[in-house]
Motif scaffolding. Structure first.
Motif, PDB file in Angstrom:
ATOM      1  N   GLY A   1       2.547  -8.157   0.967  1.00 55.75           N
ATOM      2  CA  GLY A   1       2.170  -8.047   2.365  1.00 55.75           C
ATOM      3  C   GLY A   1       0.674  -8.135   2.564  1.00 55.75           C
ATOM      4  O   GLY A   1      -0.005  -9.007   2.020  1.00 55.75           O
ATOM      5  N   THR A   2       0.128  -7.206   3.344  1.00 52.05           N
ATOM      6  CA  THR A   2      -1.312  -7.157   3.595  1.00 52.05           C
ATOM      7  C   THR A   2      -2.050  -6.383   2.513  1.00 52.05           C
ATOM      8  O   THR A   2      -3.231  -6.065   2.683  1.00 52.05           O
ATOM      9  N   GLU A   3      -1.365  -6.043   1.428  1.00 47.25           N
ATOM     10  CA  GLU A   3      -1.920  -5.398   0.242  1.00 47.25           C
ATOM     11  C   GLU A   3      -2.287  -3.937   0.478  1.00 47.25           C
ATOM     12  O   GLU A   3      -2.982  -3.347  -0.352  1.00 47.25           O
ATOM     13  N   ARG A   4      -1.806  -3.344   1.554  1.00 48.52           N
ATOM     14  CA  ARG A   4      -2.057  -1.925   1.797  1.00 48.52           C
ATOM     15  C   ARG A   4      -1.047  -1.389   2.798  1.00 48.52           C
ATOM     16  O   ARG A   4      -0.652  -2.083   3.733  1.00 48.52           O
ATOM     17  N   VAL A   5      -0.631  -0.149   2.565  1.00 50.09           N
ATOM     18  CA  VAL A   5       0.208   0.567   3.515  1.00 50.09           C
ATOM     19  C   VAL A   5      -0.496   1.882   3.816  1.00 50.09           C
ATOM     20  O   VAL A   5      -0.768   2.668   2.900  1.00 50.09           O
ATOM     21  N   LEU A   6      -0.805   2.126   5.083  1.00 48.74           N
ATOM     22  CA  LEU A   6      -1.645   3.248   5.480  1.00 48.74           C
ATOM     23  C   LEU A   6      -0.806   4.378   6.061  1.00 48.74           C
ATOM     24  O   LEU A   6       0.015   4.159   6.954  1.00 48.74           O
ATOM     25  N   VAL A   7      -1.031   5.575   5.538  1.00 46.81           N
ATOM     26  CA  VAL A   7      -0.500   6.809   6.122  1.00 46.81           C
ATOM     27  C   VAL A   7      -1.700   7.537   6.713  1.00 46.81           C
ATOM     28  O   VAL A   7      -2.516   8.108   5.991  1.00 46.81           O
ATOM     29  N   ARG A   8      -1.821   7.522   8.027  1.00 47.00           N
ATOM     30  CA  ARG A   8      -3.041   7.982   8.703  1.00 47.00           C
ATOM     31  C   ARG A   8      -2.957   9.465   9.063  1.00 47.00           C
ATOM     32  O   ARG A   8      -1.897   9.974   9.433  1.00 47.00           O
ATOM     33  N   ASP A   9      -4.127  10.134   8.937  1.00 50.91           N
ATOM     34  CA  ASP A   9      -4.310  11.502   9.451  1.00 50.91           C
ATOM     35  C   ASP A   9      -3.240  12.467   8.935  1.00 50.91           C
ATOM     36  O   ASP A   9      -2.483  13.067   9.709  1.00 50.91           O
ATOM     37  N   VAL A  10      -3.199  12.626   7.616  1.00 54.76           N
ATOM     38  CA  VAL A  10      -2.263  13.564   6.999  1.00 54.76           C
ATOM     39  C   VAL A  10      -3.084  14.604   6.231  1.00 54.76           C
ATOM     40  O   VAL A  10      -4.188  14.320   5.769  1.00 54.76           O
ATOM     41  N   ARG A  11      -2.554  15.815   6.093  1.00 55.34           N
ATOM     42  CA  ARG A  11      -3.270  16.854   5.347  1.00 55.34           C
ATOM     43  C   ARG A  11      -3.457  16.436   3.890  1.00 55.34           C
ATOM     44  O   ARG A  11      -2.608  15.775   3.302  1.00 55.34           O
TER      45      ARG A  11
END
Length: 510
Positions: free
Chosen positions: A477-487
């Motif tokens: 894919g876009t070479e990244r999968v983002l999990v935003r604003d997590v502890r």
């Protein structure tokens, strides 16, 4: 006919002699017109020399690719030779063939030809054969995908033998038996023309509409009806009517134009759409004027991404793409705008696992909500400041700025809340699930086997509230999968569960 393994090099279809000159003339049409206009205003004594060069030059250049391009199949690879002065030989081992895509423009279809693009997954370069007879192109695609499976099966015992202790008197390894006949194609989705109702709610074609208006504006000044007198009289005629009526007519006209453009674009792109599973690949065909036939090797598919734009979500629609390695751009849209249930069903069929696209995500809490609101309201305030400078510079009425500013702040608050509601994560078995998006709701599902590393980043604002951005790096894919604003502790635990052992030292320090 396609060459058999071991045979010599063969040329492309002779009809390419008709295809390339027409394409060359189309590419040179603007320079040709300019040259002919210039010549017509100059001394005509040079016409006998210049005219043949201007007309016959593109035709000769268009015929050269057929004369200089040859290809052949061997038992282990496909080879393509091209060039006159600079000879070039492109080679692709059969066990490295990852995709065989077919494409046919309107001119290709008139001549009964297709363009074949062979991808190996090594880089963006593809081996291209333009053009083969349609039957030969289909046969070549089937042959390459079938022999890829044979080559991979024969390579497996060879690899095992190389890892064993070898001796000169060791008996030869048994040759792998040929694979069983390929299973019939399994249909995953076909076009349903009731899906046309989703076309106006997918705004992707607005770019084409704005592009057309931009091209029209370039010539507007030259139109005979476009002058000050005509514009003044037209405005006086319009002002005879109520402003509300004018706005209503313009709105209805714009809506009608958008309906025509969106539906026509949908039909042109997705006519004859069919998605099947065959030869270990996902095979997509579609197109009315220009037909496409795209193959994505399932072994290289690492996940899917379901997108629900805000307007499409209001009518229960969604789009689906695959995340794969070794294909151009890494993201391949495999479904047109369609009912969300269809997107979920096809996505689960590709993943061969139910649940990741519909399961409940872990919420990120009130701190993440405040971050989402702050991010969107800050963007709105930046726009308001720029507008205020423009208002001061042009000395405009300030109450209009107050109205626009209030609208932007309200829109920013709505965007912040929507961004938080789309936020979330989950670990569904061997799949990482990440939710995101602002107005468009996006759910990305990635196989944990496709994760090659993790990046934990933290801005100054995030450090103040104890949040981080967790990024799973991948070749798909876009070479990244983002999990935003997590502890931070939740992010580290999620990464450790997804790829056990990779973050052991880091977990001990958290």
């Amino acid at each position: 006919m396609i060459p058999e393994p071991g045979e010599g090099f063969v040329r492309l279809s002779p009809l390419k002699l008709l295809l390339d000159p027409v394409k060359a003339v189309a590419q040179f049409v603007v320079p040709l017109v300019i040259a002919l206009v210039g010549i017509s205003r100059s001394d005509t004594k040079f016409w006998p020399i210049i005219f043949p060069l201007v007309v016959l030059g593109p035709l000769v250049l268009g015929a050269l690719p057929w004369l200089t391009t040859h290809y052949r199949l061997t038992g282990t690879q496909i080879q393509v030779r091209s060039g006159i002065l600079n000879k070039k030989t492109s080679t692709a081992p059969l066990d490295r063939v990852r995709s065989v895509d077919l494409e046919a423009s309107l001119l290709h279809r008139i001549l009964g030809l297709q363009k074949v693009q062979i991808g190996t997954g090594v880089d963006d370069d593809r081996i291209t054969l333009d053009a083969l007879a349609a039957a030969d192109a289909q046969a070549l695609r089937t042959t390459l995908l079938t022999r890829r499976a044979v080559a991979e099966q024969q390579a497996a015992p060879a690899a095992v033998g190389q890892n064993d202790d070898l001796s000169f008197d060791q008996p030869d390894q048994p040759i792998a038996p040929p694979p069983p006949p390929a299973a019939p194609a399994v249909p995953l989705a076909n076009i349903d023309w009731s899906w046309l109702r989703f076309a106006p709610f997918s705004l992707g074609r607005l770019v084409l509409l704005f592009g057309g208006l931009g091209v029209l504006s370039q010539f507007a000044d030259d139109l005979p009806i476009w002058n000050e007198e005509t514009a003044t009289s037209a405005w006086q005629w319009l002002t005879q009517f109520a402003v509300a009526a004018i706005v209503l007519v313009l709105s209805v006209s714009a809506l009608a134009l958008w309906l025509v453009v969106s539906v026509a674009g949908y039909v042109l792109q997705w006519w004859g759409f069919r998605l099947v599973r065959e030869h270990g690949s996902l095979h997509l065909t579609s197109g009315l004027v220009t037909t496409r036939s795209i193959s994505v090797e399932e072994a290289k598919v690492r996940g899917v991404e379901m997108t629900e734009p805000v307007l499409l979500r209001l009518v229960g629609g969604a789009e689906l793409s695959t995340l794969a390695t070794g294909v151009e751009d890494g993201v391949t849209q495999v479904l047109p705008p369609c009912p969300r249930g269809v997107a979920v069903a096809v996505g689960e069929a590709v993943l061969e696992r139910p649940g990741p696209l519909t399961g409940r995500l872990v919420e990120h809490g009130p701190k993440a909500r405040r971050r989402a609101w702050f991010r969107q309201l800050r963007n709105a305030l930046d726009v308001i400041v720029l507008l205020a400078v423009a208002w001061w510079w042009f000395d405009l009425t300030w109450w209009w700025l107050a109205v626009i500013g209030a609208a932007l702040l309200a829109l920013g608050a709505a965007a912040g809340e929507a961004s938080y509601r789309h936020l979330g994560h989950d670990l569904a078995g061997d799949h990482l699930v990440a939710g995101g998006g602002t107005f468009a709701r996006i759910r990305t599902v990635l196989e944990t086997d496709g994760i090659i590393g993790w990046v934990v980043s933290q801005s100054w604002w995030q450090r103040r509230v104890g949040l981080v951005d967790l990024t799973a790096t991948t070749a798909a894919g876009t070479e990244r999968v983002l999990v935003r604003d997590v502890r931070l502790d939740v992010a580290v635990a999620l990464a450790d569960r997804a790829t056990p052992g990779l973050l052991t030292d880091f977990v001990d320090r958290v």
